[in-house]
Design a protein around this motif. Structure first.
Motif, PDB file in Angstrom:
ATOM      1  N   ASP A 104       1.115  -1.253  -0.308  1.00 47.83           N
ATOM      2  CA  ASP A 104      -0.618  -0.322   0.423  1.00 47.83           C
ATOM      3  C   ASP A 104       0.809   1.930   0.215  1.00 47.83           C
ATOM      4  O   ASP A 104       1.502   1.352   1.241  1.00 47.83           O
ATOM      5  CB  ASP A 104      -0.792   0.133   1.292  1.00 47.83           C
ATOM      6  N   LEU A 128      -0.276   4.796   1.792  1.00 50.42           N
ATOM      7  CA  LEU A 128      -0.288   4.471   3.757  1.00 50.42           C
ATOM      8  C   LEU A 128       1.291   4.235   3.684  1.00 50.42           C
ATOM      9  O   LEU A 128       1.846   4.739   4.309  1.00 50.42           O
ATOM     10  CB  LEU A 128      -1.078   2.960   3.686  1.00 50.42           C
ATOM     11  N   ASP A 129       1.980   3.403   2.579  1.00 50.13           N
ATOM     12  CA  ASP A 129       3.554   3.456   3.374  1.00 50.13           C
ATOM     13  C   ASP A 129       4.640   4.425   3.471  1.00 50.13           C
ATOM     14  O   ASP A 129       4.812   5.083   3.787  1.00 50.13           O
ATOM     15  CB  ASP A 129       4.310   2.369   2.268  1.00 50.13           C
ATOM     16  N   GLN A 157       2.929   7.434   3.816  1.00 47.56           N
ATOM     17  CA  GLN A 157       2.358   8.089   5.286  1.00 47.56           C
ATOM     18  C   GLN A 157       3.395   7.597   6.548  1.00 47.56           C
ATOM     19  O   GLN A 157       3.488   9.163   7.197  1.00 47.56           O
ATOM     20  CB  GLN A 157       0.733   8.286   5.374  1.00 47.56           C
ATOM     21  N   LEU A 158       3.222   6.603   6.623  1.00 45.97           N
ATOM     22  CA  LEU A 158       3.716   5.824   7.553  1.00 45.97           C
ATOM     23  C   LEU A 158       5.276   5.876   7.606  1.00 45.97           C
ATOM     24  O   LEU A 158       5.757   6.527   8.459  1.00 45.97           O
ATOM     25  CB  LEU A 158       3.476   4.498   8.124  1.00 45.97           C
TER      26      LEU A 158
END
Lengths: 216, 172
Positions: free
Chosen positions: A7, A10-11, A13-14
């Protein structure tokens, strides 16, 4: 790590959520390198060294509560240790050095085995928070019953208190808390256990009631 | 003893960052000093392999971190010096993003799930390395990571859906 990154949004963002850290610099690198060398035991002064811990009396979470009677937490020296499992030493505020064995572990077979493992772990002293234990003991209060039955407070400024004795109590309590926590981590959160100590502190500055021959 | 110095020199910056992300730049140097002290005391256990030595040091840091969170840590002169350097405004690096929403969601996860996310995305550990550090099986770490991302996806979607239009545009 490619198998984990299915993803990308999401990755990303993290990855980007990491908190602030200090920036690398030649000065910081030099400070880190100096710290790495300065922390070698032979380079650490007595005051800066994390003080290894020890128990000066019979202790156990089931028996010794915060603010318990002085006779329960004093520097009672046992006549012998039938089954020592480790040796500890630490320095009191006066400079007196305490040392001696811990052992005579008691509990169910599983708990006793875990307790032995905790006591003999070289990293065990690093889990002791002496300052927090001292604060906890001070907040809980400490009383002593004199021979005439009078109950007195053991606190700074009274003849029943000394820095050495207070520190030793804090060491004891810090060790008990650490043992309790380590046993909980090993799956024994509410176990009944105890261990003894036979610690000598030659030259320690104890109040009169703790001296050999005094009431205990 | 040179092996300890070598291992610390190779990993101290990463250890400091690991501690700074969890304790803040103010307290991390004190705990790093404790980590180094423990490493020296346990020098006989230091693995020869550099990667294993790194994991060993992070294992010590993990324990020191737990201890630091229980009580106040001591202040040492060198820690103060390092702290002073870290706090010089010109030397402080910006966080990777404004990241508050994402970090809030990570913090809201169950502790074990949150830590896997932090170790993967902040520290760059593989799942196998995390399994070693956390002393659980790789499959456990993998399931924790999958579950954490599933929850984060839901939380972040919700947070985007509930912020104002202007904020939402910024998030997107």
């Amino acid at each position: 790590m490619s198998d984990m990154r299915e993803d990308s949004f999401l990755d990303t963002q993290l990855d980007a959520s990491s908190p602030l850290t200090s920036a690398n610099s030649a000065e910081r690198s030099a400070a880190l390198a100096e710290m790495a060398r300065d922390t070698e035991p032979s380079n650490v002064s007595v005051l800066r060294r994390r003080r290894p811990l020890v128990i000066g009396s019979v202790v156990g979470v089931a028996l010794l509560g915060i603010g318990g009677a002085a006779v329960a937490s004093g520097a009672v020296s046992l006549p012998f240790m039938s089954d020592p499992v480790t040796t500890v030493d630490y320095t009191l505020p006066s400079g007196a050095v305490c040392s001696g064995p811990l052992g005579d572990v008691e509990g169910s077979p599983e708990v006793a085995a875990a307790l032995r493992e905790v006591l003999t772990d070289p990293a065990f002293p690093d889990t002791w928070d002496i300052e927090a234990a001292a604060a906890e003991l001070e907040a809980g209060g400490h009383t002593l019953t004199l021979e005439d039955g009078t109950e007195v407070e053991v606190k700074e400024g009274t003849p029943y208190w000394s820095a050495d004795a207070a520190y030793q109590s804090a060491v004891e309590w810090a060790a008990v808390l650490a043992v309790s926590e380590q046993l909980a981590l090993r799956g024994f959160p509410d176990a009944i256990w105890s261990y003894d100590g036979d610690i000598a502190c030659p030259g320690a500055d104890y109040p009169e009631w703790m001296e050999p021959g005094a009431q205990s | 003893m040179t092996e300890v110095v070598r291992a610390l020199d190779a990993n101290s910056a990463d250890l400091l960052a690991y501690l700074e992300r969890r304790l803040g730049v103010h307290d991390a140097p004190d705990v790093l000093s404790e980590v180094m002290t423990v490493a020296w005391r346990r020098a006989a256990d230091l693995p020869a392999d550099p990667e294993q030595a790194r994991m060993w040091l992070f294992g010590i840091a993990k324990g020191a971190l737990a201890n630091a969170r229980r009580g106040e840590v001591r202040r040492a002169n060198l820690a103060d010096r390092l702290r002073a350097i870290s706090f010089e405004r010109a030397n402080v690096s910006a966080p990777a993003d404004t990241g508050l929403t994402t970090r809030e969601c990570i913090d809201a996860l169950p502790a074990q799930l949150a830590e896997v996310i932090r170790l993967v995305h902040w520290e760059g550990f593989s799942l196998a390395e995390i399994a070693q550090l956390e002393q659980v099986s790789p499959s456990t770490v993998r399931s924790r990571y999958a579950r954490a991302k599933e929850l984060l996806r839901e939380m972040l979607d919700e947070s985007i859906a509930t912020v104002t239009p202007l904020r939402r545009a910024a998030v997107l």
